[in-house]
Write a protein that holds these residues in place. Structure first.
Motif, PDB file in Angstrom:
ATOM      1  N   THR A 199       0.827  -1.333  -0.215  1.00  0.00           N
ATOM      2  CA  THR A 199      -0.177  -0.221  -0.287  1.00  0.00           C
ATOM      3  C   THR A 199       0.990   0.943   0.569  1.00  0.00           C
ATOM      4  O   THR A 199       1.167   2.047  -0.769  1.00  0.00           O
ATOM      5  CB  THR A 199      -0.882  -0.060   1.005  1.00  0.00           C
ATOM      6  N   LYS A 200       1.554   1.125   1.155  1.00  0.00           N
ATOM      7  CA  LYS A 200       3.527   2.102   1.075  1.00  0.00           C
ATOM      8  C   LYS A 200       3.651   2.321  -0.272  1.00  0.00           C
ATOM      9  O   LYS A 200       4.090   3.955  -0.591  1.00  0.00           O
ATOM     10  CB  LYS A 200       3.666   2.483   2.309  1.00  0.00           C
ATOM     11  N   ALA A 201       4.034   1.453  -0.705  1.00  0.00           N
ATOM     12  CA  ALA A 201       4.648   1.530  -2.051  1.00  0.00           C
ATOM     13  C   ALA A 201       4.623   2.140  -3.293  1.00  0.00           C
ATOM     14  O   ALA A 201       5.140   3.385  -3.681  1.00  0.00           O
ATOM     15  CB  ALA A 201       5.090  -0.401  -2.249  1.00  0.00           C
ATOM     16  N   SER A 202       2.945   1.333  -3.272  1.00  0.00           N
ATOM     17  CA  SER A 202       1.513   1.905  -4.662  1.00  0.00           C
ATOM     18  C   SER A 202       1.719   3.566  -4.560  1.00  0.00           C
ATOM     19  O   SER A 202       1.555   4.388  -5.706  1.00  0.00           O
ATOM     20  CB  SER A 202       0.613   1.554  -4.295  1.00  0.00           C
ATOM     21  N   GLU A 203       1.617   4.382  -3.158  1.00  0.00           N
ATOM     22  CA  GLU A 203       1.494   5.785  -2.732  1.00  0.00           C
ATOM     23  C   GLU A 203       2.692   6.273  -3.171  1.00  0.00           C
ATOM     24  O   GLU A 203       2.510   6.900  -3.758  1.00  0.00           O
ATOM     25  CB  GLU A 203       0.850   5.507  -1.657  1.00  0.00           C
TER      26      GLU A 203
END
Length: 293
Positions: A19-23
């Motif tokens: 999730t953090k990587a996609s953001e």
């Protein structure tokens, strides 16, 4: 495998959270997961262990992360150097000079240029005037330092300085104190530049001797000014050299008498290609033109 796969992999490896990587990548999570799966399928290796609580790198993933980081560092280095080459501040710069130019000037030039252009590989060549002109026309050198006029539609020539002439002799073998005594040297043997190597310079030396009323007995020839001075020191004759050499020679065994009465000078010029407008060439020429002689 594409660079985007590697960038996505590094983002997940750093965050260990899809999730953090996609953001961070400004994409949604499903496409990111799909890109990682495609990468693992191509490598035929699992890079992450995933469950509902956490994401971890596998041993293969840890190795891959290390290598990919190194790869991107290399790509950054290559990109920077490519940009500098495109800006003419990297690559190779070739300077040719004649032997009668005092070497410390060349050393100072290289030091200055290396500070300005740290990515440049400088090469120095001691080359005769005639060969320098040909090499510059063929773009085998970037800057030349010569004596004599240049007649070439491809070359730009700028006067660096005018150099006079001085007789050089071995003090223990020749007794001479002033320019008025120069005609006495007609019985001495001379060491000259080879006529084929520096034809214009050779003719000037003959003119100088004629001015003082004699034709020199040339018994030794050399293609290098330092060799000529050494031959004089060894007692094999006397010579006439550019005054620039006399000013920078501190050998107590050798004497110099400047020829002030004759109105003959040799032009020391800087030559570059008319098509060359690079920053480094301009910087090199400007340094030499502003050099305090």
């Amino acid at each position: 495998m594409e660079l985007r796969h590697l960038k996505y992999f590094l983002a997940v490896a750093e965050e260990l959270n899809f999730t953090k990587a996609s953001e961070k990548l400004f994409i949604s999570q499903p496409p990111l997961s799909r890109q990682i799966m495609e990468l693992e399928e191509e490598l035929q290796a699992r890079l992450f262990n995933r469950n509902n609580k956490k994401v971890e790198l596998t041993e293969a993933g840890k190795y891959f992360e290390k290598e990919v980081k190194s790869l991107f560092q290399d790509l950054e280095r290559i990109s920077v150097k490519t940009k500098k080459i495109a800006e003419n501040v990297s690559g190779e710069f070739r300077i040719a000079y004649i032997s009668s130019i005092y070497s410390s000037v060349i050393s100072d030039l290289i030091k200055q240029l290396k500070e300005q252009f740290p990515y440049v590989n400088f090469k120095l060549f001691e080359v005769s005037t005639t060969k320098q002109i040909l090499a510059l026309e063929q773009r085998k050198i970037d800057l030349g330092i010569i004596r004599s006029p240049v007649k070439s539609p491809k070359i730009k020539s700028q006067l660096w300085f005018k150099d006079g002439f001085s007789v050089v002799y071995n003090k223990s073998l020749i007794q001479i104190k002033s320019e008025e005594e120069i005609p006495k040297l007609k019985e001495e043997t001379f060491v000259f530049f080879n006529k084929d190597y520096a034809p214009h310079y050779h003719e000037v030396l003959l003119e100088l001797c004629a001015f003082y009323g004699f034709e020199p007995k040339v018994v030794h020839e050399s293609n290098n000014i330092n060799s000529i001075v050494q031959l004089v020191k060894n007692g094999l004759g006397i010579s006439i050299v550019p005054s620039n050499i006399a000013k920078n020679n501190q050998d107590p065994e050798i004497g110099f008498i400047e020829l002030k009465k004759v109105n003959l000078f040799t032009d020391v010029s800087l030559i570059t290609s008319k098509e060359d407008d690079s920053k480094i060439t301009k910087s090199a020429v400007d340094f030499l033109l502003n050099f305090k002689r």
